[in-house]
Design a protein around this motif. Structure first.
Motif, PDB file in Angstrom:
ATOM      1  N   CYS A  30       1.059  -1.299   0.005  1.00 48.48           N
ATOM      2  CA  CYS A  30      -0.329   0.024  -0.015  1.00 48.48           C
ATOM      3  C   CYS A  30       0.986   0.788  -0.237  1.00 48.48           C
ATOM      4  O   CYS A  30       0.852   1.980  -0.413  1.00 48.48           O
ATOM      5  CB  CYS A  30      -0.890  -0.044   0.803  1.00 48.48           C
ATOM      6  SG  CYS A  30      -2.151   0.818   1.179  1.00 48.48           S
ATOM      7  N   GLY A  65      -7.318  -6.604   3.862  1.00 48.52           N
ATOM      8  CA  GLY A  65      -6.519  -7.620   2.843  1.00 48.52           C
ATOM      9  C   GLY A  65      -4.883  -7.036   3.792  1.00 48.52           C
ATOM     10  O   GLY A  65      -5.172  -5.784   4.659  1.00 48.52           O
ATOM     11  N   TYR A  72      -1.685  -6.712  -3.151  1.00 49.37           N
ATOM     12  CA  TYR A  72      -2.875  -5.854  -2.371  1.00 49.37           C
ATOM     13  C   TYR A  72      -2.987  -5.077  -3.439  1.00 49.37           C
ATOM     14  O   TYR A  72      -2.395  -3.867  -4.304  1.00 49.37           O
ATOM     15  CB  TYR A  72      -2.831  -4.578  -1.382  1.00 49.37           C
ATOM     16  CG  TYR A  72      -3.351  -4.234  -0.820  1.00 49.37           C
ATOM     17  CD1 TYR A  72      -4.459  -4.951   0.065  1.00 49.37           C
ATOM     18  CD2 TYR A  72      -3.105  -2.847  -0.952  1.00 49.37           C
ATOM     19  CE1 TYR A  72      -5.519  -3.919   0.616  1.00 49.37           C
ATOM     20  CE2 TYR A  72      -4.210  -2.302   0.211  1.00 49.37           C
ATOM     21  CZ  TYR A  72      -5.325  -2.546   0.750  1.00 49.37           C
ATOM     22  OH  TYR A  72      -6.338  -1.903   1.304  1.00 49.37           O
TER      23      TYR A  72
END
Length: 86
Positions: A30, A65, A72
């Protein structure tokens, strides 16, 4: 979360006007994927797209997640308008 319901007391409520949005899929851990996509949006996509930013609010969508997973998936939503010719 986008909703027409009243925000809970602990949440900030932001009203976003209807408009055109460019949605960018981010895949990867992320923090890295999001930063890289913002860099590319501003250095590559916006200058060549025929669009310009059309508001002060961008949205980031983070489904549940493993945020650190190479697989991701998240999204960046940016309000845009056709660039005026002139």
């Amino acid at each position: 979360m986008a909703s027409a319901a009243e925000a809970p007391d602990w949440a900030d409520e932001v009203h976003v006007p209807a408009g055109t949005w460019a949605v960018f899929d981010c895949t990867g851990p992320c923090d890295v994927a999001t930063a890289e996509h913002y860099r590319r949006i501003f250095s590559e996509w916006l200058p060549s797209s025929g669009y310009e930013l059309a508001g002060d609010v961008s949205l980031e969508v983070y489904p549940g997640g493993d945020f650190s997973s190479a697989g991701y998936r998240s999204e960046i939503w940016m309000p845009v308008a056709r660039r005026s010719r002139g």
